[in-house]
Design a protein around this motif. Structure first.
Motif, PDB file in Angstrom:
ATOM      1  N   LYS A 135       4.368  -8.320  -2.344  1.00  0.00           N
ATOM      2  CA  LYS A 135       3.740  -7.701  -1.180  1.00  0.00           C
ATOM      3  C   LYS A 135       4.113  -6.221  -1.112  1.00  0.00           C
ATOM      4  CE  LYS A 135       3.611 -11.897   1.668  1.00  0.00           C
ATOM      5  NZ  LYS A 135       4.074 -12.559   2.922  1.00  0.00           N
ATOM      6  N   GLU A 136       5.358  -5.918  -1.497  1.00  0.00           N
ATOM      7  CA  GLU A 136       5.782  -4.521  -1.506  1.00  0.00           C
ATOM      8  C   GLU A 136       4.981  -3.713  -2.521  1.00  0.00           C
ATOM      9  OE1 GLU A 136       7.766  -7.120  -1.630  1.00  0.00           O
ATOM     10  OE2 GLU A 136       8.792  -6.997   0.311  1.00  0.00           O
ATOM     11  N   ASP A 137       4.675  -4.307  -3.673  1.00  0.00           N
ATOM     12  CA  ASP A 137       3.851  -3.628  -4.676  1.00  0.00           C
ATOM     13  C   ASP A 137       2.461  -3.325  -4.132  1.00  0.00           C
ATOM     14  OD1 ASP A 137       5.812  -3.667  -6.688  1.00  0.00           O
ATOM     15  OD2 ASP A 137       5.234  -5.678  -7.323  1.00  0.00           O
ATOM     16  N   SER A 159       1.552  -3.056  -0.998  1.00  0.00           N
ATOM     17  CA  SER A 159       1.653  -2.036   0.052  1.00  0.00           C
ATOM     18  C   SER A 159       1.788  -0.651  -0.557  1.00  0.00           C
ATOM     19  CB  SER A 159       2.866  -2.335   0.951  1.00  0.00           C
ATOM     20  OG  SER A 159       2.704  -3.566   1.628  1.00  0.00           O
TER      21      SER A 159
END
Length: 246
Positions: A221-223, A225
């Protein structure tokens, strides 16, 4: 026969198989018998210059690719001045995900030792290797060059069969870890035939923990975002998933 003759024969065999040509098909193309071609590939008969150039033309490779034998040196050279992960010649193990089947693809990048007077560092990319003891047992073969700095390392490869098909790899040349690093691979998807880019792990040793590799190669999810914020694919927290490999 000499090691040079055996090496040339093995290269002919590899490039022939990579093109999907049988012994009969290549023998007919160079107007030789199947048994003669078999002796060429086994290194039992020295190839004459005219035949060598004919074979290179039919196999769609520069003749120097068949003549790339390098005599082993008793003195190990140290041509790389940059520090970090990619600081030596030899084999690097690469891992990435197959988008269509969601399994790990194992490949090998072989970095050549530059000879005296050579400025470029050449490399070979054995993509999707099925046998580490015989790297020629791979699905695709690429050749190219490596450019290294203290911060990152780039590889530029092209396919033997289709020179227009190129693979570009940019990896973090980590100064913090001796065993592995990560990078991005860009090229054309073999499934969708469109430009693609994906994560890859590079290691000095063979990695066996498929679950950990799979986790590290998936986009988080961080990627996602970060992609939305920067409108580009970035590698961040490269080593956050590798605690168990240290």
């Amino acid at each position: 026969m000499s090691e040079i003759t055996k090496h040339i024969g093995s290269r002919v065999r590899f490039y022939r198989k990579n093109l999907g040509l049988s012994l009969d098909e290549l023998a007919d193309a160079i107007h030789k018998s199947k048994s003669t071609l078999s002796k060429y590939e086994a290194g039992n008969v020295v190839l004459d210059v005219d035949t060598l150039f004919d074979i290179a033309r039919i196999l769609n490779v520069p003749v120097e690719k068949l003549l790339d034998y390098k005599k082993p040196s008793a003195i190990e050279k140290a041509p790389f001045t940059a520090r970090g992960f990619f600081n030596r010649a030899g084999n690097y193990y690469m891992y990435h995900l197959d988008a269509s089947m969601n399994h790990i693809i194992r490949s090998v990048i072989e970095v050549k030792t530059p000879q005296e007077g050579e400025e470029e560092i050449t490399a070979v990319f054995y993509n999707n290797v099925t046998d580490y003891d015989n790297l020629f047992n791979c699905h695709y073969y690429y050749s190219g060059e490596m450019a290294i700095s203290d911060l990152y390392t780039n590889f530029s490869f092209h396919n033997q069969i289709n020179p227009a098909e190129k693979v570009f790899i940019s990896a973090v040349n980590s100064l913090k870890n001796e065993n592995y690093t990560m990078g991005l691979v860009a090229g054309i998807s073999s499934v969708y035939l469109v430009p693609t880019s994906f994560k890859a792990i590079f290691s000095h040793i063979q990695l066996e923990d498929d679950e950990l590799i799979l986790h590290a190669l998936q986009f988080t999810k961080e990627d996602i975002s970060a992609i939305k914020r920067n409108h580009s694919l970035l590698l961040t927290n490269v080593f956050s998933h590798f605690g168990k490999l240290k």
